[in-house]
Write a protein that holds these residues in place. Structure first.
Motif, PDB file in Angstrom:
ATOM      1  N   VAL A 171       0.850  -1.186   0.000  1.00 56.59           N
ATOM      2  CA  VAL A 171       0.000   0.000   0.000  1.00 56.59           C
ATOM      3  C   VAL A 171       0.887   1.238   0.000  1.00 56.59           C
ATOM      4  N   ASN A 172       0.810   2.031  -1.066  1.00 59.19           N
ATOM      5  CA  ASN A 172       1.528   3.299  -1.129  1.00 59.19           C
ATOM      6  C   ASN A 172       0.691   4.401  -0.505  1.00 59.19           C
ATOM      7  N   VAL A 173       1.335   5.423   0.002  1.00 61.74           N
ATOM      8  CA  VAL A 173       0.643   6.540   0.643  1.00 61.74           C
ATOM      9  C   VAL A 173       0.935   7.819  -0.134  1.00 61.74           C
ATOM     10  N   LYS A 174      -0.121   8.564  -0.422  1.00 57.75           N
ATOM     11  CA  LYS A 174       0.014   9.801  -1.190  1.00 57.75           C
ATOM     12  C   LYS A 174      -0.761  10.918  -0.505  1.00 57.75           C
ATOM     13  N   GLU A 175      -0.148  12.066  -0.394  1.00 59.10           N
ATOM     14  CA  GLU A 175      -0.821  13.262   0.097  1.00 59.10           C
ATOM     15  C   GLU A 175      -1.144  14.149  -1.090  1.00 59.10           C
ATOM     16  N   ASP A 176      -2.395  14.564  -1.214  1.00 58.25           N
ATOM     17  CA  ASP A 176      -2.792  15.458  -2.306  1.00 58.25           C
ATOM     18  C   ASP A 176      -3.413  16.713  -1.709  1.00 58.25           C
ATOM     19  N   THR A 177      -3.089  17.847  -2.298  1.00 62.25           N
ATOM     20  CA  THR A 177      -3.534  19.123  -1.734  1.00 62.25           C
ATOM     21  C   THR A 177      -4.968  19.455  -2.092  1.00 62.25           C
ATOM     22  N   ASP A 178      -5.564  18.702  -3.035  1.00 62.41           N
ATOM     23  CA  ASP A 178      -6.954  18.985  -3.395  1.00 62.41           C
ATOM     24  C   ASP A 178      -7.709  17.692  -3.670  1.00 62.41           C
ATOM     25  N   ASN A 179      -8.954  17.830  -4.142  1.00 58.00           N
ATOM     26  CA  ASN A 179      -9.836  16.676  -4.326  1.00 58.00           C
ATOM     27  C   ASN A 179      -9.878  16.189  -5.778  1.00 58.00           C
ATOM     28  N   ILE A 180      -8.958  16.651  -6.607  1.00 57.38           N
ATOM     29  CA  ILE A 180      -8.919  16.220  -8.009  1.00 57.38           C
ATOM     30  C   ILE A 180      -7.852  15.148  -8.170  1.00 57.38           C
ATOM     31  N   TYR A 181      -8.274  14.003  -8.678  1.00 60.09           N
ATOM     32  CA  TYR A 181      -7.391  12.842  -8.847  1.00 60.09           C
ATOM     33  C   TYR A 181      -6.557  13.068 -10.108  1.00 60.09           C
ATOM     34  N   ASP A 182      -5.342  13.602  -9.924  1.00 60.45           N
ATOM     35  CA  ASP A 182      -4.537  14.060 -11.066  1.00 60.45           C
ATOM     36  C   ASP A 182      -4.247  12.966 -12.084  1.00 60.45           C
ATOM     37  N   ASP A 183      -3.962  11.758 -11.606  1.00 59.00           N
ATOM     38  CA  ASP A 183      -3.531  10.682 -12.506  1.00 59.00           C
ATOM     39  C   ASP A 183      -4.603   9.623 -12.711  1.00 59.00           C
ATOM     40  N   ALA A 184      -5.842   9.969 -12.454  1.00 58.02           N
ATOM     41  CA  ALA A 184      -6.899   8.954 -12.470  1.00 58.02           C
ATOM     42  C   ALA A 184      -7.233   8.482 -13.872  1.00 58.02           C
ATOM     43  N   ALA A 185      -7.508   7.188 -13.978  1.00 58.27           N
ATOM     44  CA  ALA A 185      -8.064   6.642 -15.214  1.00 58.27           C
ATOM     45  C   ALA A 185      -9.566   6.903 -15.241  1.00 58.27           C
ATOM     46  N   ASP A 186     -10.127   7.020 -16.435  1.00 64.54           N
ATOM     47  CA  ASP A 186     -11.543   7.353 -16.580  1.00 64.54           C
ATOM     48  C   ASP A 186     -12.447   6.373 -15.846  1.00 64.54           C
ATOM     49  N   THR A 286      -5.096  18.293 -18.965  1.00 66.87           N
ATOM     50  CA  THR A 286      -6.223  18.706 -19.813  1.00 66.87           C
ATOM     51  C   THR A 286      -7.006  17.500 -20.323  1.00 66.87           C
ATOM     52  N   ASN A 287      -7.083  16.455 -19.518  1.00 66.69           N
ATOM     53  CA  ASN A 287      -7.895  15.301 -19.882  1.00 66.69           C
ATOM     54  C   ASN A 287      -9.360  15.709 -20.010  1.00 66.69           C
ATOM     55  N   ILE A 288     -10.084  15.099 -20.921  1.00 65.51           N
ATOM     56  CA  ILE A 288     -11.501  15.420 -21.097  1.00 65.51           C
ATOM     57  C   ILE A 288     -12.269  15.156 -19.807  1.00 65.51           C
ATOM     58  N   ILE A 289     -11.990  14.035 -19.149  1.00 64.26           N
ATOM     59  CA  ILE A 289     -12.666  13.688 -17.897  1.00 64.26           C
ATOM     60  C   ILE A 289     -11.748  14.011 -16.726  1.00 64.26           C
ATOM     61  N   GLN A 290     -12.263  14.768 -15.765  1.00 64.92           N
ATOM     62  CA  GLN A 290     -11.551  15.082 -14.545  1.00 64.92           C
ATOM     63  C   GLN A 290     -12.255  14.363 -13.392  1.00 64.92           C
ATOM     64  N   VAL A 291     -11.485  13.545 -12.658  1.00 58.02           N
ATOM     65  CA  VAL A 291     -12.043  12.661 -11.644  1.00 58.02           C
ATOM     66  C   VAL A 291     -11.790  13.241 -10.249  1.00 58.02           C
ATOM     67  N   PHE A 292     -12.801  13.147  -9.371  1.00 54.61           N
ATOM     68  CA  PHE A 292     -12.656  13.575  -7.990  1.00 54.61           C
ATOM     69  C   PHE A 292     -12.371  12.349  -7.113  1.00 54.61           C
ATOM     70  N   TYR A 293     -11.539  12.543  -6.092  1.00 63.10           N
ATOM     71  CA  TYR A 293     -11.313  11.463  -5.128  1.00 63.10           C
ATOM     72  C   TYR A 293     -12.617  11.113  -4.417  1.00 63.10           C
TER      73      TYR A 293
END
Length: 325
Positions: A171-186, A286-293
């Motif tokens: 299990v990797n741990v990541k801290e993100d400063t906002d609620n947008i999943y930068d590297d998310a798959a659609d 600039t992905n067409i779909i922007q995913v929220f955590y």
């Protein structure tokens, strides 16, 4: 001559015996006459992530693991599995890692008793591991290791395959400063696109060039800042409140190519009344779909396109939608 023939046959017999012995050294868990049900785990632990954002902590850990038997089960029996943190130190030493032990109390473990039924090669139920709210405290930057081990089998003629009794979950741990999943798959979006958007409107500030109105046919619309160096806020009014975990915006070029409407570093905000705003995050791509955590709930969404010193900020769209829950 007879002695020479005897020597030749003895030599050939010795070679055959050596060859058979070498072949028998290969690992195998199924051989004729074996009375035991040899139980084992396939090495399918996998890698997951804990993400901590200002809004919530999100875990992708959702693991199911069956157990296997070397041949068809001769009679019903049970195998028991557990998380064995005593194996973490040895794993770290062998693999030059520094994974932390995960508190078992932070895990939700279902089916730690795995059932085998007569005639089967695989268990009839599976170990299922997820997390609970305790992941909010699991922030070790080195990540966590979850060793899953078969501890016992209960039944007649059952054995554990020692070399295949353990698998490891990382299990990797990541801290993100906002609620947008930068590297998310659609496919991480779980909501559904809204089919009826006839009541939606898009609003740009006074003085901006605009052609902005939603219709069911996804007519093209756009907004452009009045001058270079000015940012452009575009407000989408859904007409009612929605809960959603993703947004999509694109336009087509003469019907042949589809482009994303987003500008990198645009700020996404939400509001329930169009006056008080809460930031969701800053777009890193600039992905067409922007995913929220985590899903958000709002009637209004504001997209603030950053300013440019050489051209007017703009937002052009032919198809804007949200993934409603």
């Amino acid at each position: 001559m007879k002695n020479i023939k005897n020597i030749f046959y003895v030599g050939m017999l010795a070679l055959c015996t050596m060859s058979f012995t070498a072949c028998s050294d290969e690992e195998t868990y199924d051989f004729p006459g074996d009375p035991y049900n040899h139980v084992y785990l396939q090495n399918k632990g996998g890698t997951f992530t804990f993400v901590h954002t200002p809004i919530s902590s999100i875990s992708t850990l959702d693991l199911t693991l069956p157990l296997y038997c070397n041949h068809r089960v001769t009679s019903n029996f049970i195998a028991k599995v557990e998380v064995d943190n005593s194996l973490v130190a040895a794993y770290n030493e062998e693999n030059n890692t520094e994974y932390a032990e995960i508190p078992v109390s932070s895990l939700v473990m279902e089916n730690t008793e795995i059932r085998f039924e007569q005639g089967g090669l695989m268990s009839v139920n599976e170990l299922h591991i997820t997390t609970n709210e305790a992941i909010n405290e699991l922030r070790d930057v080195n990540g966590y290791l979850i060793p899953i081990r078969i501890t016992a089998v209960e039944g007649e003629n059952c054995k554990i395959v020692d070399k295949m009794s353990t698998t490891y979950v990382i299990v990797n741990v990541k801290e993100d400063t906002d609620n947008i999943y930068d590297d998310a798959a659609d496919e991480l979006v779980t909501g559904t696109l809204v089919s009826d958007r006839s009541g939606w409107t898009a609003i740009v500030p006074d003085g901006a060039d605009a052609q902005a109105m939603f219709t069911e046919s996804d007519d093209y619309w756009s907004g452009r800042a009045s001058a270079a160096g000015e940012e452009l806020p575009v407000i989408i009014n859904f007409g009612k409140s929605y809960t959603f975990d993703g947004i999509s915006a694109s336009y087509s070029y003469y019907g042949y190519y589809t482009y994303a409407s987003w500008t990198k570093s645009s700020k996404i905000e939400i509001s329930g009344d169009g006056t008080t705003w809460e930031e969701v995050g800053i777009l890193s791509n600039t992905n067409i779909i922007q995913v929220f955590y985590a899903p958000v709930t709002a009637q209004y969404l504001r997209i603030t396109v950053p300013s440019s010193s050489w051209s007017r900020a703009s937002f052009s769209c032919g198809n804007f939608n949200i993934y409603a829950k």
